[in-house]
Write a protein that holds these residues in place. Structure first.
Motif, short mmCIF file in Angstrom:
data_model
loop_
_atom_site.label_atom_id
_atom_site.label_comp_id
_atom_site.label_asym_id
_atom_site.label_seq_id
_atom_site.Cartn_x
_atom_site.Cartn_y
_atom_site.Cartn_z
N LEU A 1 0.84 -1.20 0.00
CA LEU A 1 0.00 0.00 0.00
C LEU A 1 0.88 1.25 0.00
O LEU A 1 2.09 1.17 0.24
CB LEU A 1 -0.89 0.01 1.26
CG LEU A 1 -1.90 -1.15 1.39
CD1 LEU A 1 -2.59 -1.09 2.75
CD2 LEU A 1 -2.94 -1.08 0.27
N ASN A 2 0.27 2.41 -0.20
CA ASN A 2 1.00 3.67 -0.10
C ASN A 2 1.69 3.74 1.27
O ASN A 2 1.07 3.43 2.29
CB ASN A 2 0.06 4.87 -0.21
CG ASN A 2 -0.44 5.08 -1.63
OD1 ASN A 2 -1.64 5.16 -1.85
ND2 ASN A 2 0.45 5.14 -2.58
N GLY A 3 2.95 4.14 1.25
CA GLY A 3 3.67 4.31 2.50
C GLY A 3 4.17 3.01 3.11
O GLY A 3 4.66 3.00 4.24
N ALA A 4 4.07 1.90 2.36
CA ALA A 4 4.48 0.59 2.91
C ALA A 4 5.98 0.51 3.14
O ALA A 4 6.45 -0.25 3.98
CB ALA A 4 4.02 -0.53 1.99
N GLY A 5 6.75 1.25 2.33
CA GLY A 5 8.21 1.20 2.48
C GLY A 5 8.94 0.78 1.22
O GLY A 5 10.16 0.60 1.23
N LYS A 6 8.23 0.68 0.09
CA LYS A 6 8.84 0.18 -1.15
C LYS A 6 9.95 1.11 -1.64
O LYS A 6 11.05 0.66 -1.96
CB LYS A 6 7.76 0.02 -2.24
CG LYS A 6 6.60 -0.88 -1.83
CD LYS A 6 5.54 -1.00 -2.91
CE LYS A 6 4.82 0.29 -3.25
NZ LYS A 6 4.02 0.89 -2.16
N THR A 7 9.64 2.41 -1.71
CA THR A 7 10.65 3.35 -2.22
C THR A 7 11.84 3.44 -1.26
O THR A 7 12.99 3.56 -1.70
CB THR A 7 10.01 4.73 -2.45
OG1 THR A 7 8.97 4.58 -3.43
CG2 THR A 7 11.02 5.74 -2.96
N THR A 8 11.57 3.34 0.03
CA THR A 8 12.68 3.37 1.00
C THR A 8 13.60 2.18 0.76
O THR A 8 14.83 2.32 0.79
CB THR A 8 12.11 3.36 2.44
OG1 THR A 8 11.19 4.44 2.58
CG2 THR A 8 13.22 3.47 3.46
N LEU A 9 13.02 1.03 0.50
CA LEU A 9 13.84 -0.15 0.18
C LEU A 9 14.65 0.10 -1.09
O LEU A 9 15.86 -0.15 -1.13
CB LEU A 9 12.91 -1.37 0.01
CG LEU A 9 13.58 -2.64 -0.50
CD1 LEU A 9 14.61 -3.17 0.49
CD2 LEU A 9 12.53 -3.72 -0.79
N SER B 1 12.44 6.23 -11.50
CA SER B 1 11.68 6.52 -10.27
C SER B 1 10.29 6.99 -10.63
O SER B 1 10.00 7.32 -11.80
CB SER B 1 12.40 7.60 -9.46
OG SER B 1 12.15 8.85 -10.05
N GLU B 2 9.44 7.04 -9.63
CA GLU B 2 8.07 7.50 -9.88
C GLU B 2 8.05 9.00 -10.10
O GLU B 2 7.10 9.56 -10.63
CB GLU B 2 7.14 7.10 -8.73
CG GLU B 2 7.56 7.60 -7.38
CD GLU B 2 6.70 7.04 -6.25
OE1 GLU B 2 5.51 6.78 -6.45
OE2 GLU B 2 7.24 6.85 -5.15
N GLU B 3 9.12 9.67 -9.68
CA GLU B 3 9.16 11.12 -9.88
C GLU B 3 9.70 11.44 -11.26
O GLU B 3 10.54 10.74 -11.79
CB GLU B 3 10.07 11.76 -8.83
CG GLU B 3 9.44 11.83 -7.47
CD GLU B 3 10.48 11.74 -6.37
OE1 GLU B 3 11.63 12.13 -6.62
OE2 GLU B 3 10.13 11.27 -5.29
N1 LIG Z 1 12.75 11.24 3.72
C1 LIG Z 1 11.72 10.89 4.50
N2 LIG Z 1 11.47 11.58 5.62
C2 LIG Z 1 10.46 11.24 6.44
N3 LIG Z 1 9.64 10.19 6.23
C3 LIG Z 1 9.85 9.46 5.12
C4 LIG Z 1 10.91 9.76 4.20
N4 LIG Z 1 10.87 8.86 3.21
C5 LIG Z 1 9.85 8.02 3.48
N5 LIG Z 1 9.23 8.38 4.61
C6 LIG Z 1 8.10 7.69 5.25
O1 LIG Z 1 8.41 6.31 5.26
C7 LIG Z 1 7.26 5.53 4.99
C8 LIG Z 1 7.51 4.65 3.77
O2 LIG Z 1 7.57 5.50 2.63
P1 LIG Z 1 7.87 4.96 1.17
O3 LIG Z 1 7.96 6.14 0.27
O4 LIG Z 1 9.06 4.06 1.24
O5 LIG Z 1 6.58 4.10 0.87
P2 LIG Z 1 6.06 3.49 -0.53
O6 LIG Z 1 5.67 2.09 -0.26
O7 LIG Z 1 7.08 3.71 -1.59
O8 LIG Z 1 4.78 4.37 -0.80
P3 LIG Z 1 4.07 4.80 -2.20
O9 LIG Z 1 3.46 3.55 -2.75
O10 LIG Z 1 3.04 5.78 -1.76
O11 LIG Z 1 5.13 5.39 -3.09
C9 LIG Z 1 6.11 6.52 4.80
O12 LIG Z 1 5.45 6.65 6.05
C10 LIG Z 1 6.80 7.81 4.44
O13 LIG Z 1 6.06 8.92 4.84
#
Ligand SMILES: Nc1ncnc2c1ncn2[C@@H]1O[C@H](COP(=O)(O)OP(=O)(O)OP(=O)(O)O)[C@@H](O)[C@H]1O
Length: 321
Positions: free
Chosen positions: A49-57, A94-96
């Motif tokens: 889901l949105n915010g799951a952590g995919k982009t952070t990974l 990237s998505e951006e």
């Molecule tokens: N640089 C940052 N500073 C603060 N919080 C962050 C940062 N990057 C990510 N987060 C938080 O970490 C969590 C995971 O974010 P992430 O972008 O990895 O999710 P995602 O699965 O890629 O979401 P989406 O599908 O919406 O792109 C979210 O709660 C987001 O707000």
């Protein structure tokens, strides 16, 4: 589990190795103890889901974030040590929309071919034709979809060993999505290349990926080979004799959904079977083949907390896919 699999597997076949990775931003946990491996030559689907952590990974994989807790190895190296060496071997979209909009397509290509030793003029030309891009096109005057195609060209024309696509389809029309997916498949079909495909479009993940991994609230909650989805899980439909306020709780049955008098749920056939369900008084009226969409929403609905697959670490559904 995956750690065991790491030691048993051939390291040269592992393109990305993430071990017990955790990350918090301002006290909020974005990734928690994530362990996974991506095998060479596979298309690895990443969903959540949105915010799951995919982009952070993904940011850890491309070296834009350094692992503070746990470790990350990509193509045999720490992505944050000599990142330019690694970035020459991977492609990233990237998505951006981060393309330099003041350039024309041809100028961008000239720039990219000067930095990538493996840049292929022939492949770039072919991609321009496929994506209907002209060297003269100004990036600023292209549509969002047009710029996404340029981004894809930029990510793959050096024939990367490892292509990382973070939501490449967002905002694109279905035809543009087809272009992207076909390009992905072509890239992978070149011997031994690997793709990480992070997407919310589950039908696309289902169509192109060999494996699917789900992250929920920063935790890896499921990971499996795509064919295992339909052999291991099924959807059942029940019609209770007396109306349920809440559906019954049964090990291996999750994601209950009500439609009128009927309820549907996902069943993990590894944890339970239909005769066991019958013995509980559940009156089955239909069994349907599971879709990735249904499995995903059932897992997300149960907050990644149900027992259908997360507790079966002895099964194939570990993070080593
Ligand atoms: N640089 C940052 N500073 C603060 N919080 C962050 C940062 N990057 C990510 N987060 C938080 O970490 C969590 C995971 O974010 P992430 O972008 O990895 O999710 P995602 O699965 O890629 O979401 P989406 O599908 O919406 O792109 C979210 O709660 C987001 O707000």
């Amino acid at each position: 589990m995956s750690g065991e699999a790491t030691s048993k597997g051939d390291p040269s076949q592992i393109v990305a190795d993430v071990h017990r990775l955790s990350r918090a931003f301002r006290g909020k946990q974005a990734l928690q103890d994530v362990t996974l491996q991506i095998r060479r030559g596979t298309i690895f689907g990443l969903v959540g889901l949105n915010g799951a952590g995919k982009t952070t990974l993904i940011k850890h994989l491309i070296g834009s974030l350094k692992a503070k807790h746990g470790s990350v190895t990509v193509l045999g190296q720490d992505p944050t040590v000599e990142p330019e060496k690694l970035l020459a071997r991977i492609g990233y979209l990237s998505e951006e929309d981060s393309l330099p909009k003041w350039l024309r397509v041809g100028e961008l290509i000239q720039f990219l071919r000067s930095i990538y030793p493996t840049w292929s003029d022939d492949y770039a030309k072919e991609l321009c034709e496929t994506f209907q891009l002209s060297h003269n096109d100004k990036l600023s005057s292209l549509s969002k979809g047009g710029r996404a195609r340029v981004g894809l060209l930029a990510a793959i024309a050096h024939r990367p060993e490892f292509l990382i696509l973070d939501e490449p389809s967002s905002g694109l029309d279905p035809l543009a999505r087809r272009d992207i997916l076909e390009a992905v498949i072509r890239t992978v079909s070149d011997d031994g290349r690997t793709v990480l495909f992070s997407s919310h479009l589950l039908d696309e993940v289902d169509r192109v990926c060999d494996t699917v991994t789900m992250i929920h609230q920063g935790r890896l909650i499921a990971s499996m080979e795509m064919p295992d989805l339909t052999t291991r899980f099924t959807e059942i439909v029940c019609r209770p004799e007396t109306a349920w306020v809440t559906p019954p709780s049964h090990a291996g049955v999750f994601g209950w959904n009500r439609q009128g008098n009927e309820w549907s749920a996902v069943v993990d056939l590894q944890s339970t079977n239909e005769s066991a369900l019958g013995a509980t008084g559940l009156q089955l009226i239909q069994r349907r083949e599971i879709t990735l969409q249904r499995w995903f929403s059932a897992r997300a609905q149960d907050g990644g907390d149900q027992h259908a697959d997360s507790n079966n670490s002895s099964s194939k559904e570990t993070a080593d896919v």
